[in-house]
Design a protein around this motif. Structure first.
Motif, mmCIF file in Angstrom:
data_model
loop_
_atom_site.group_PDB
_atom_site.id
_atom_site.type_symbol
_atom_site.label_atom_id
_atom_site.label_comp_id
_atom_site.label_asym_id
_atom_site.label_seq_id
_atom_site.Cartn_x
_atom_site.Cartn_y
_atom_site.Cartn_z
ATOM 1 N N GLU A 275 0.835 -1.203 0.000
ATOM 2 C CA GLU A 275 0.000 0.000 0.000
ATOM 3 C C GLU A 275 0.872 1.257 0.000
ATOM 4 O O GLU A 275 0.631 2.210 -0.739
ATOM 5 C CB GLU A 275 -0.917 0.040 1.243
ATOM 6 N N PHE A 276 1.925 1.230 0.860
ATOM 7 C CA PHE A 276 2.803 2.404 0.928
ATOM 8 C C PHE A 276 3.583 2.548 -0.379
ATOM 9 O O PHE A 276 3.723 3.644 -0.920
ATOM 10 C CB PHE A 276 3.754 2.290 2.125
ATOM 11 N N PRO B 162 3.693 13.081 -3.822
ATOM 12 C CA PRO B 162 4.336 14.016 -2.876
ATOM 13 C C PRO B 162 3.670 14.052 -1.504
ATOM 14 O O PRO B 162 4.296 14.472 -0.529
ATOM 15 C CB PRO B 162 4.189 15.380 -3.566
ATOM 16 N N PHE B 163 2.389 13.615 -1.437
ATOM 17 C CA PHE B 163 1.700 13.696 -0.154
ATOM 18 C C PHE B 163 1.824 12.407 0.653
ATOM 19 O O PHE B 163 1.091 12.168 1.594
ATOM 20 C CB PHE B 163 0.247 14.135 -0.356
ATOM 21 N N THR B 164 2.781 11.576 0.262
ATOM 22 C CA THR B 164 3.139 10.404 1.051
ATOM 23 C C THR B 164 4.533 10.658 1.600
ATOM 24 O O THR B 164 5.441 11.007 0.859
ATOM 25 C CB THR B 164 3.176 9.147 0.160
ATOM 26 N N THR B 165 4.702 10.535 2.891
ATOM 27 C CA THR B 165 6.028 10.759 3.460
ATOM 28 C C THR B 165 6.143 10.088 4.815
ATOM 29 O O THR B 165 5.136 9.837 5.470
ATOM 30 C CB THR B 165 6.343 12.269 3.602
ATOM 31 N N ALA C 27 11.659 2.831 -11.178
ATOM 32 C CA ALA C 27 11.022 1.605 -10.700
ATOM 33 C C ALA C 27 11.433 1.382 -9.253
ATOM 34 O O ALA C 27 12.585 1.637 -8.889
ATOM 35 C CB ALA C 27 11.452 0.414 -11.545
ATOM 36 N N ILE C 28 10.486 0.946 -8.439
ATOM 37 C CA ILE C 28 10.787 0.679 -7.032
ATOM 38 C C ILE C 28 10.262 -0.702 -6.678
ATOM 39 O O ILE C 28 9.097 -1.018 -6.929
ATOM 40 C CB ILE C 28 10.127 1.724 -6.103
ATOM 41 N N GLU C 29 11.138 -1.509 -6.120
ATOM 42 C CA GLU C 29 10.722 -2.814 -5.616
ATOM 43 C C GLU C 29 10.953 -2.817 -4.127
ATOM 44 O O GLU C 29 11.997 -2.337 -3.668
ATOM 45 C CB GLU C 29 11.566 -3.930 -6.225
ATOM 46 N N SER C 30 10.011 -3.370 -3.380
ATOM 47 C CA SER C 30 10.204 -3.377 -1.938
ATOM 48 C C SER C 30 9.439 -4.527 -1.312
ATOM 49 O O SER C 30 8.345 -4.879 -1.758
ATOM 50 C CB SER C 30 9.716 -2.051 -1.342
#
Lengths: 127, 177
Positions: free
Chosen positions: B48-49, B56-59, B85-88
């Protein structure tokens, strides 16, 4: 690896040997002055990297053993970045704002060495 | 951010904040593309994160409700025709990969990588930081475990003298590629 890297690693060993002799000579933690530089997105975008480098270079050049330089996240007043906070034991925190690398030698000489706050660079003067 | 190296400095702070013990930075400049990879073994993000992380409104910052690091990197990469790309995975770590097309007029210069890596190590001296820079001509790897092996116990990589040395050493390495 070329000769310059061999030379460089020899320099690192020399630093080690020098610092090992100084272990124990360092003043105890309660006498340590702390410089904390804001390194969040706001600070970095405003130019905090050369400011932090300038602090490290000046503290190293003057061989100040009772000063630590550390990094932190967002200090909360992004419009005044780059920001550094100076904590001298027993004194109130001093916040320097809108820093440029060329302002750092004076902060190190006047404040960290001679304990005179550089008032015109502080948040109080900026606000 | 005027340099790619400033984005790297900024995004790698997220890895350090995520409690990583290992930070791998890789920079490949080949075939008209610069690829930055920032990988860590920090706490990772929930799906979800992760889905909202370039908003920009996620921090995670607590001083205000806006986080611009990843949104700025995504914008900078996409402006050149590149991508982010982001993998987590929670408990495993996070890898951020950004591709820039170097021929595009909006591609920022690489900038001062030696300063970026030296300061990342100075700010997180306990983390194993491994930085690899590859060009068509050559490649090098800088590994803090090797530096620590020379310095021995009791001398921190946060010491100003060590940080200034690392900067000079990294400048020599950058010159070599």
């Amino acid at each position: 690896m070329g000769d310059e890297f061999v030379k460089s690693l020899e320099e690192l060993k020399a630093i080690r040997d020098r610092m090992q002799k100084q272990v124990g000579l360092r003043e105890s933690d309660e006498n340590t002055i702390r410089v904390v530089v804001g390194m969040a997105t706001c600070g970095i975008a405003a130019g905090a990297r050369p400011v932090l480098e300038a602090f490290l270079e000046e503290v190293n050049k003057r061989n100040l053993k009772d000063v630590t330089v550390t990094q932190t996240g967002c200090i909360g007043v992004c419009r005044l970045e780059p920001i550094a906070e100076v904590y001298v034991p027993g004194e109130e925190k001093v916040t320097y704002v809108k820093l440029k690398p060329e302002m750092v030698p004076r902060i190190v000489a006047d404040h960290l060495v001679n304990r005179q706050v550089v008032t015109e660079y502080t948040i109080g003067a900026a606000e | 951010m005027k340099e790619l190296s400033l984005h790297i400095l900024d995004i790698a702070q997220n890895s350090i904040s995520a409690g990583c013990t290992r930070l791998e930075l890789s920079l490949t400049d080949q075939d008209g593309q610069i690829t930055l990879v920032i990988g860590d073994n920090g706490r990772g993000m929930t799906p979800e994160f992760l889905a909202s992380v370039t908003d920009p409104f996620t921090t995670t910052r607590t001083t205000r409700k806006v986080g611009l690091g990843l949104p700025l990197l995504r914008m900078a990469a996409e402006q050149t025709g590149g991508s982010l790309a982001i993998e987590s995975t929670v408990g495993v770590g996070t890898t951020v990969t950004a591709r820039f097309c170097t021929g595009h007029i909006d591609c920022p210069p690489l900038g001062d990588m030696a300063g970026t890596v030296a300061l990342l190590v100075q700010g997180a001296p306990e983390v194993d930081t491994i930085y690899t820079h590859t060009t068509p001509r050559s490649s090098f790897t800088f590994d803090t475990r090797e530096i620590r092996a020379v310095l021995g116990e009791g001398i921190s990589l946060a010491e100003p003298e060590v940080a200034v040395w690392m900067r000079g050493y990294l400048e020599d390495l950058e010159q070599s590629v």
